[in-house]
Motif scaffolding. Structure first.
Motif, mmCIF file in Angstrom:
data_model
loop_
_atom_site.group_PDB
_atom_site.id
_atom_site.type_symbol
_atom_site.label_atom_id
_atom_site.label_comp_id
_atom_site.label_asym_id
_atom_site.label_seq_id
_atom_site.Cartn_x
_atom_site.Cartn_y
_atom_site.Cartn_z
ATOM 1 N N SER A 252 -2.617 -11.007 -1.769
ATOM 2 C CA SER A 252 -3.122 -9.911 -2.596
ATOM 3 C C SER A 252 -4.118 -9.091 -1.791
ATOM 4 O O SER A 252 -4.750 -9.573 -0.861
ATOM 5 C CB SER A 252 -3.793 -10.479 -3.844
ATOM 6 O OG SER A 252 -4.528 -9.487 -4.521
ATOM 7 N N ASN A 253 -4.278 -7.839 -2.204
ATOM 8 C CA ASN A 253 -5.308 -6.998 -1.612
ATOM 9 C C ASN A 253 -6.574 -6.982 -2.457
ATOM 10 O O ASN A 253 -7.528 -6.279 -2.123
ATOM 11 C CB ASN A 253 -4.795 -5.569 -1.442
ATOM 12 C CG ASN A 253 -3.763 -5.473 -0.348
ATOM 13 O OD1 ASN A 253 -3.827 -6.198 0.641
ATOM 14 N ND2 ASN A 253 -2.804 -4.585 -0.516
ATOM 15 N N ARG A 254 -6.576 -7.761 -3.534
ATOM 16 C CA ARG A 254 -7.751 -7.810 -4.399
ATOM 17 C C ARG A 254 -8.774 -8.765 -3.798
ATOM 18 O O ARG A 254 -8.469 -9.923 -3.528
ATOM 19 C CB ARG A 254 -7.367 -8.271 -5.797
ATOM 20 C CG ARG A 254 -8.544 -8.333 -6.749
ATOM 21 C CD ARG A 254 -8.151 -8.905 -8.094
ATOM 22 N NE ARG A 254 -9.304 -9.018 -8.966
ATOM 23 C CZ ARG A 254 -10.193 -9.985 -8.905
ATOM 24 N NH1 ARG A 254 -10.074 -10.933 -8.005
ATOM 25 N NH2 ARG A 254 -11.225 -10.015 -9.732
ATOM 26 N N VAL B 230 -21.262 -11.724 0.922
ATOM 27 C CA VAL B 230 -21.538 -11.106 2.213
ATOM 28 C C VAL B 230 -20.359 -10.251 2.680
ATOM 29 O O VAL B 230 -20.513 -9.076 2.982
ATOM 30 C CB VAL B 230 -21.861 -12.177 3.278
ATOM 31 C CG1 VAL B 230 -22.044 -11.534 4.655
ATOM 32 C CG2 VAL B 230 -23.109 -12.955 2.882
ATOM 33 N N ALA B 231 -19.169 -10.857 2.737
ATOM 34 C CA ALA B 231 -18.004 -10.132 3.244
ATOM 35 C C ALA B 231 -16.734 -10.838 2.796
ATOM 36 O O ALA B 231 -16.726 -12.050 2.597
ATOM 37 C CB ALA B 231 -18.040 -10.053 4.769
ATOM 38 N N GLY B 232 -15.659 -10.075 2.655
ATOM 39 C CA GLY B 232 -14.371 -10.636 2.277
ATOM 40 C C GLY B 232 -13.249 -9.963 3.038
ATOM 41 O O GLY B 232 -13.386 -8.813 3.476
ATOM 42 N N ILE B 233 -12.140 -10.686 3.180
ATOM 43 C CA ILE B 233 -10.994 -10.160 3.923
ATOM 44 C C ILE B 233 -9.715 -10.652 3.266
ATOM 45 O O ILE B 233 -9.622 -11.800 2.827
ATOM 46 C CB ILE B 233 -11.078 -10.600 5.405
ATOM 47 C CG1 ILE B 233 -10.007 -9.920 6.246
ATOM 48 C CG2 ILE B 233 -11.017 -12.122 5.538
ATOM 49 C CD1 ILE B 233 -10.238 -10.070 7.749
ATOM 50 N N ASN B 234 -8.727 -9.769 3.195
ATOM 51 C CA ASN B 234 -7.483 -10.180 2.573
ATOM 52 C C ASN B 234 -6.599 -10.891 3.593
ATOM 53 O O ASN B 234 -6.963 -11.069 4.753
ATOM 54 C CB ASN B 234 -6.774 -8.992 1.928
ATOM 55 C CG ASN B 234 -6.052 -8.125 2.940
ATOM 56 O OD1 ASN B 234 -6.531 -7.942 4.054
ATOM 57 N ND2 ASN B 234 -4.906 -7.602 2.559
ATOM 58 N N TRP B 235 -5.386 -11.238 3.183
ATOM 59 C CA TRP B 235 -4.567 -12.165 3.972
ATOM 60 C C TRP B 235 -4.124 -11.609 5.313
ATOM 61 O O TRP B 235 -3.962 -12.352 6.274
ATOM 62 C CB TRP B 235 -3.345 -12.594 3.164
ATOM 63 C CG TRP B 235 -2.392 -11.468 2.887
ATOM 64 C CD1 TRP B 235 -2.499 -10.494 1.933
ATOM 65 C CD2 TRP B 235 -1.185 -11.176 3.594
ATOM 66 N NE1 TRP B 235 -1.442 -9.631 1.995
ATOM 67 C CE2 TRP B 235 -0.615 -10.019 2.999
ATOM 68 C CE3 TRP B 235 -0.516 -11.785 4.654
ATOM 69 C CZ2 TRP B 235 0.571 -9.469 3.456
ATOM 70 C CZ3 TRP B 235 0.671 -11.237 5.100
ATOM 71 C CH2 TRP B 235 1.201 -10.090 4.500
ATOM 72 N N ASN B 236 -3.929 -10.293 5.422
ATOM 73 C CA ASN B 236 -3.409 -9.726 6.672
ATOM 74 C C ASN B 236 -4.405 -8.820 7.371
ATOM 75 O O ASN B 236 -4.027 -8.006 8.209
ATOM 76 C CB ASN B 236 -2.122 -8.966 6.416
ATOM 77 C CG ASN B 236 -2.330 -7.739 5.538
ATOM 78 O OD1 ASN B 236 -3.419 -7.525 5.010
ATOM 79 N ND2 ASN B 236 -1.297 -6.936 5.388
ATOM 80 N N GLU B 237 -5.680 -8.949 7.024
ATOM 81 C CA GLU B 237 -6.757 -8.127 7.589
ATOM 82 C C GLU B 237 -6.588 -6.655 7.270
ATOM 83 O O GLU B 237 -7.237 -5.813 7.896
ATOM 84 C CB GLU B 237 -6.865 -8.321 9.100
ATOM 85 C CG GLU B 237 -7.199 -9.734 9.520
ATOM 86 C CD GLU B 237 -7.556 -9.813 10.986
ATOM 87 O OE1 GLU B 237 -6.641 -9.728 11.825
ATOM 88 O OE2 GLU B 237 -8.758 -9.954 11.285
#
Length: 127
Positions: A104-106, A47-54
């Motif tokens: 990570s930004n992955r 559905v949706a994903g977000i990295n550690w610092n938005e």
């Protein structure tokens, strides 16, 4: 990371719901977080994903422009704001954490890339 999803319920098509995922564990702040859903009779889908610092978010094609994922690292929560809900959004929604790509930004879209899962919360959209 231990995860607890809440906020599901019954809503009419066109309405909104806000799902929350409360977490515990020291690795939350750096983990990639995501929401998946499992519609009745179908496969689990991203559905949706977000990295550690938005700094980076991604969405499944079917929810783009309608859903918004966010996180509060201080409160250790992840939120999914769902607007303009459709009948086909009916599903059990799960929050998930990927601890292997901390800071990570992955952002992965496959369930196999996430180690920790909450118990799920049911969203039912009436047409």
């Amino acid at each position: 990371v231990q995860l607890q999803a809440s906020g599901g319920g019954l809503v009419q098509a066109g309405g909104s719901l806000r799902l929350s995922c409360a977490t515990s564990g020291r690795t939350f702040s750096g983990s990639v977080m995501a929401w998946f859903r499992h519609p009745p009779g179908k496969e689990r889908e991203f559905v949706a994903g977000i990295n550690w610092n938005e700094g980076r978010t991604i969405y499944g094609n079917s929810v783009k422009g309608r859903f918004t994922i966010s996180r509060d690292n201080a409160e250790r929560t992840v939120t999914l704001q769902m607007n303009s809900l459709k009948f086909e959004d009916t599903a059990v929604y799960y929050c998930a954490a990927d601890r292997s790509n901390r800071y990570s930004n992955r952002l992965g879209v496959s369930p196999s890339e996430y180690e920790d899962w909450g118990q799920g919360t049911l969203v039912t959209v009436s047409s």
